[in-house]
Design a protein around this motif. Sequence first.
Motif, PDB file in Angstrom:
ATOM      1  N   PRO A  12      50.993  14.438 -73.198  1.00  0.00           N
ATOM      2  CA  PRO A  12      50.696  12.833 -72.767  1.00  0.00           C
ATOM      3  C   PRO A  12      49.130  12.688 -73.375  1.00  0.00           C
ATOM      4  N   ASN A  13      48.391  13.386 -73.010  1.00  0.00           N
ATOM      5  CA  ASN A  13      46.794  13.020 -73.591  1.00  0.00           C
ATOM      6  C   ASN A  13      46.551  13.313 -75.022  1.00  0.00           C
ATOM      7  N   ILE A  14      47.634  13.236 -75.839  1.00  0.00           N
ATOM      8  CA  ILE A  14      47.429  13.169 -77.332  1.00  0.00           C
ATOM      9  C   ILE A  14      46.494  12.277 -77.731  1.00  0.00           C
ATOM     10  N   PRO A  15      45.504  12.520 -78.603  1.00  0.00           N
ATOM     11  CA  PRO A  15      44.850  11.637 -79.023  1.00  0.00           C
ATOM     12  C   PRO A  15      45.618  10.451 -79.825  1.00  0.00           C
ATOM     13  N   TRP A  16      45.439   9.117 -79.750  1.00  0.00           N
ATOM     14  CA  TRP A  16      46.152   8.039 -80.245  1.00  0.00           C
ATOM     15  C   TRP A  16      45.544   6.854 -80.287  1.00  0.00           C
ATOM     16  N   GLU A  17      46.042   5.972 -81.381  1.00  0.00           N
ATOM     17  CA  GLU A  17      45.534   4.967 -81.656  1.00  0.00           C
ATOM     18  C   GLU A  17      46.961   4.036 -82.404  1.00  0.00           C
ATOM     19  N   GLU A  18      47.139   2.871 -81.952  1.00  0.00           N
ATOM     20  CA  GLU A  18      48.336   2.357 -82.321  1.00  0.00           C
ATOM     21  C   GLU A  18      48.292   1.988 -83.775  1.00  0.00           C
ATOM     22  N   ARG A  19      49.656   1.932 -84.474  1.00  0.00           N
ATOM     23  CA  ARG A  19      49.581   1.349 -85.713  1.00  0.00           C
ATOM     24  C   ARG A  19      48.939  -0.173 -86.002  1.00  0.00           C
ATOM     25  N   PRO A  20      47.861  -0.050 -86.831  1.00  0.00           N
ATOM     26  CA  PRO A  20      47.342  -1.444 -87.106  1.00  0.00           C
ATOM     27  C   PRO A  20      48.286  -2.327 -87.472  1.00  0.00           C
ATOM     28  N   GLU A  21      48.191  -3.674 -86.977  1.00  0.00           N
ATOM     29  CA  GLU A  21      49.071  -4.794 -87.198  1.00  0.00           C
ATOM     30  C   GLU A  21      49.349  -5.001 -88.898  1.00  0.00           C
ATOM     31  N   GLY A  22      50.710  -4.936 -89.383  1.00  0.00           N
ATOM     32  CA  GLY A  22      50.893  -5.352 -90.677  1.00  0.00           C
ATOM     33  C   GLY A  22      50.926  -3.869 -91.718  1.00  0.00           C
ATOM     34  N   HIS A  23      50.446  -2.788 -90.804  1.00  0.00           N
ATOM     35  CA  HIS A  23      50.460  -1.428 -91.776  1.00  0.00           C
ATOM     36  C   HIS A  23      51.914  -1.050 -91.929  1.00  0.00           C
ATOM     37  N   LYS A  24      52.166  -0.969 -93.114  1.00  0.00           N
ATOM     38  CA  LYS A  24      53.587  -0.454 -93.559  1.00  0.00           C
ATOM     39  C   LYS A  24      53.668   1.029 -93.915  1.00  0.00           C
ATOM     40  N   ASP A  25      52.756   1.757 -94.057  1.00  0.00           N
ATOM     41  CA  ASP A  25      52.754   3.434 -94.264  1.00  0.00           C
ATOM     42  C   ASP A  25      53.256   3.967 -93.189  1.00  0.00           C
ATOM     43  N   VAL A  26      53.660   5.207 -93.564  1.00  0.00           N
ATOM     44  CA  VAL A  26      53.997   6.030 -92.433  1.00  0.00           C
ATOM     45  C   VAL A  26      52.932   6.541 -91.489  1.00  0.00           C
ATOM     46  N   LEU A  27      51.778   6.841 -92.181  1.00  0.00           N
ATOM     47  CA  LEU A  27      50.681   7.357 -91.452  1.00  0.00           C
ATOM     48  C   LEU A  27      49.775   6.386 -91.515  1.00  0.00           C
ATOM     49  N   TRP A  28      48.749   6.452 -90.567  1.00  0.00           N
ATOM     50  CA  TRP A  28      47.690   5.499 -90.336  1.00  0.00           C
ATOM     51  C   TRP A  28      46.480   6.193 -90.049  1.00  0.00           C
ATOM     52  N   ARG A  29      45.367   5.779 -90.472  1.00  0.00           N
ATOM     53  CA  ARG A  29      44.055   6.694 -90.235  1.00  0.00           C
ATOM     54  C   ARG A  29      43.406   6.189 -88.822  1.00  0.00           C
ATOM     55  N   TYR A  30      42.745   6.804 -88.491  1.00  0.00           N
ATOM     56  CA  TYR A  30      41.863   6.426 -87.053  1.00  0.00           C
ATOM     57  C   TYR A  30      40.794   5.741 -87.625  1.00  0.00           C
ATOM     58  N   SER A  31      40.695   4.528 -86.921  1.00  0.00           N
ATOM     59  CA  SER A  31      39.734   3.553 -87.252  1.00  0.00           C
ATOM     60  C   SER A  31      38.194   3.982 -87.114  1.00  0.00           C
ATOM     61  N   GLN A  32      38.109   5.026 -86.339  1.00  0.00           N
ATOM     62  CA  GLN A  32      36.631   5.368 -86.346  1.00  0.00           C
ATOM     63  C   GLN A  32      36.342   6.904 -87.176  1.00  0.00           C
ATOM     64  N   ASN A  33      37.213   7.106 -88.178  1.00  0.00           N
ATOM     65  CA  ASN A  33      37.102   8.430 -88.789  1.00  0.00           C
ATOM     66  C   ASN A  33      35.799   8.219 -89.720  1.00  0.00           C
ATOM     67  N   PRO A  34      35.105   9.531 -90.024  1.00  0.00           N
ATOM     68  CA  PRO A  34      35.713  10.939 -89.553  1.00  0.00           C
ATOM     69  C   PRO A  34      35.216  11.168 -87.992  1.00  0.00           C
ATOM     70  N   VAL A  35      35.990  11.893 -87.661  1.00  0.00           N
ATOM     71  CA  VAL A  35      35.883  12.380 -86.019  1.00  0.00           C
ATOM     72  C   VAL A  35      35.072  13.224 -85.916  1.00  0.00           C
ATOM     73  N   ILE A  36      34.568  14.126 -87.065  1.00  0.00           N
ATOM     74  CA  ILE A  36      33.702  15.149 -86.895  1.00  0.00           C
ATOM     75  C   ILE A  36      32.616  14.970 -88.049  1.00  0.00           C
ATOM     76  N   PRO A  37      31.554  14.868 -88.092  1.00  0.00           N
ATOM     77  CA  PRO A  37      30.619  14.422 -89.024  1.00  0.00           C
ATOM     78  C   PRO A  37      30.220  15.863 -89.663  1.00  0.00           C
ATOM     79  N   ARG A  38      29.606  15.636 -90.863  1.00  0.00           N
ATOM     80  CA  ARG A  38      29.257  16.892 -91.696  1.00  0.00           C
ATOM     81  C   ARG A  38      27.919  17.374 -90.774  1.00  0.00           C
TER      82      ARG A  38
END
Length: 329
Positions: A12-38
């Motif tokens: 239940p605590n899985i990281p998650w962000e809802e699919r962006p409105e109008g996004h049609k692909d199977v996968l969608w990127r996290y809006s705050q990517n990258p989650v780990i900077p270099r």
Amino acid sequence: MSKVNIIGPSMPNIPWEERPEGHKDVLWRYSQNPVIPRDLLPNSNSIFNSAVVPYEDGFAGVFRCDDRNRYMRLHAGFSKDGLSWEINPEPITFECDDPEIGNFIEGYDPRVCWIEDRFVVTWCNLYHGPTIGVAYTHDFKTFHQMENAFLPYNRNGVMFPRKINGNYAMLSRPSDTGHTPFGDIFYSESPDMEFWGRHRHVMAPMGGWQSKKVGAGPIPIETSEGWLMIYHGVLNSCNGFVYAFGAALLDLEQPWKVLYRSEPYLLQPSTLYECVGDVPNVAFPCASLVDAETGRIAIYYGAADTVTAVAFGYVDEIIEFVKNNSRVE
């Protein structure tokens, strides 16, 4: 399609962000990517191609952190939410009974698999060339190194999360000394995690985005439709290799048999952080978190061999996509 049954825990605590409105692909990127900077660590040049798992009330993982000497090191890390990470600035020191294999200098591209009562870590271990290192941990503080799984040269060692035919099972991608211009996925079994055999061919490169080489990514996900294997494929373009990823369904009891395989990719480098970095045009998946109850999946992938990013989706939709766009050779 009928509902896919995922064999695994609810998360239940899985990281998650809802699919962006109008996004049609199977996968969608996290809006705050990258989650780990270099540069998350004081001496890191890049942090990418890393593996995370649920741990206690949050998450833990093993991370590829190339330092500013450009040596490839493995570090442990922890997170409460799977998105903000605290990574140990010191590399993992593996406990090993045999200094012949225990004194390796560099390691990279880890995977982590919960199996039976422990977390098994596999990684590309430089022992007279790249091979598959194997270790286990219970707490991500003490790591016990076991025998290397295979002879050099081999990469992308990925464990299955349960025994198959009474044996431990692993996918791998035999390679050569350099930046391999070829690569097929193979399956192997072991009765004791020390001696590996019963090698079987799984899949070869195909056309387009996966025409040069392929390699297993995150730990395969057991479902009622088969093992869902997310894998990377490589295209040799006029400007070098391009790494994208897709998915396949493998037979549950004979995982070397490919039931379905996505001909189109699921995710291709197209953002700035995927296209620009130490190695441009790379999206390289190494881990996924799955909530069996909702079917949500968070896929962790290295971007441009520089940073770590996350993409979201649903297992049902990925399987439907693979089945509807399948080509098996």
